[in-house]
Design a protein around this motif. Structure first.
Motif, short mmCIF file in Angstrom:
data_model
loop_
_atom_site.label_atom_id
_atom_site.label_comp_id
_atom_site.label_asym_id
_atom_site.label_seq_id
_atom_site.Cartn_x
_atom_site.Cartn_y
_atom_site.Cartn_z
N GLY A 15 0.83 -1.20 0.00
CA GLY A 15 0.00 0.00 0.00
C GLY A 15 0.86 1.25 0.00
N ASN A 16 0.18 2.38 -0.02
CA ASN A 16 0.84 3.68 -0.03
C ASN A 16 0.53 4.38 1.28
N PHE A 17 1.56 4.65 2.08
CA PHE A 17 1.37 5.18 3.42
C PHE A 17 2.06 6.53 3.57
N GLU A 18 1.37 7.46 4.21
CA GLU A 18 1.90 8.82 4.34
C GLU A 18 2.93 8.90 5.45
N ALA A 19 4.06 9.54 5.16
CA ALA A 19 5.11 9.78 6.14
C ALA A 19 5.00 11.22 6.62
N THR A 46 5.82 3.58 -0.04
CA THR A 46 5.02 2.64 -0.83
C THR A 46 5.58 1.24 -0.65
N VAL A 47 4.77 0.35 -0.13
CA VAL A 47 5.18 -1.03 0.12
C VAL A 47 4.66 -1.90 -1.03
N VAL A 48 5.58 -2.62 -1.67
CA VAL A 48 5.24 -3.41 -2.86
C VAL A 48 5.84 -4.81 -2.74
#
Length: 275
Positions: free
Chosen positions: A219-223, A241-243
């Motif tokens: 997923g795409n996570f905000e830092a 972004t975790v892939v």
């Protein structure tokens, strides 16, 4: 009586707010559910103490209210009650601290197979650095920071030439693989925080701090920056972004090495000097 009723309503309202509040943690995306569990333990202990103290206060307000013909009795000491309060307080504090000590040990013990990623914070953006083909991060220092070298990589360190430089605030990570974040700041205090990962740490100028975690879902996570760092602090944001592993390797191949980055950055100045 009105004060006693208000105190009881405060406890009832606090419990109802906890049970029915729409605000809660974001879904976790790393291995740090231990932190959630520790917070829940702390919350229930402090919540129970809060309710007990306020309800006891309400009882005392009602029980010892002024009534005609009743005289107050001064009794400043009660050894039995003091021992009970001391014992219960000690047990409650220990119950909150002990789980945290175990979690902290896990938090600072990095697995041997963790990948390294340097996170570079400055007002008000994020940049990243990854080891290149040699698998080793080159050294870096603030004295080397320049327009052609914004992360301060040591140009004389052979291990740094193939390091991958990532600007723009977004970095990719492979799922289910532990990663150690090396945290650096070039100007003021920052704090790298991804709420879904439950892990964060201060970034102190002149120091390299670290955290580690294992992303558990893609997923795409905000830092975010979780330490006030100036006027544009709310806008210091990026993305992690975790892939899957294959997509991560493809992304790596698209990144510039430090050597290529420095050469590309210096080309406009070179052309201008030639004119």
């Amino acid at each position: 009586m009105l004060i006693a009723v208000v105190l009881v309503l405060i406890v009832a309202g606090s419990v109802a707010f906890h049970l029915y509040s729409p605000w809660w943690w974001t879904p976790i995306a790393s291995n740090w559910d231990y932190i959630d569990n520790t917070l829940v333990i702390t919350f229930w202990i402090t919540g129970a103490v809060f309710a007990a103290v306020v309800l006891f206060t309400a009882y005392c307000v009602w029980k010892f209210r002024h009534r005609p013909g009743h005289k107050a009795e001064f009794d400043p000491e009660n050894k039995r009650l003091e021992w009970w309060l001391t014992a219960v307080t000690a047990v409650g504090v220990a119950a909150m601290l002990v789980p945290g000590l175990f979690v902290w040990k896990q938090f600072v013990t990095v697995p041997g197979n963790a990948r390294e990623l340097e996170v570079f914070g400055q007002q008000w953006n994020w940049a990243y650095r990854l080891p290149g083909a040699d698998g080793v991060l080159g050294t870096a220092d603030a004295e080397w920071v320049s327009g052609e070298n914004p992360l301060g990589v040591n140009p004389h360190d052979r291990f740094g030439k193939d390091d991958l430089i990532i600007e723009g605030g977004e970095v990719y990570l492979p799922v289910d693989q532990p990663v150690k974040l090396l945290l650096r700041s070039i100007d003021v205090l920052h704090n790298f925080y991804v709420p879904e990962f439950r892990a964060k740490m201060d970034m102190v100028p002149g120091m390299v701090t670290y955290i580690w975690f294992t992303p558990t879902r893609t997923g795409n996570f905000e830092a975010l920056c979780a330490e006030y760092c100036g006027t544009a602090h709310p806008f210091m944001r990026g993305f992690v972004t975790v892939v899957e592993a294959a997509e991560y390797q493809e992304w790596l191949r698209e990144q510039l090495t430090f050597e290529d980055y420095a050469r590309t950055a210096s080309e406009p100045a070179t052309r201008l000097a030639e004119r």
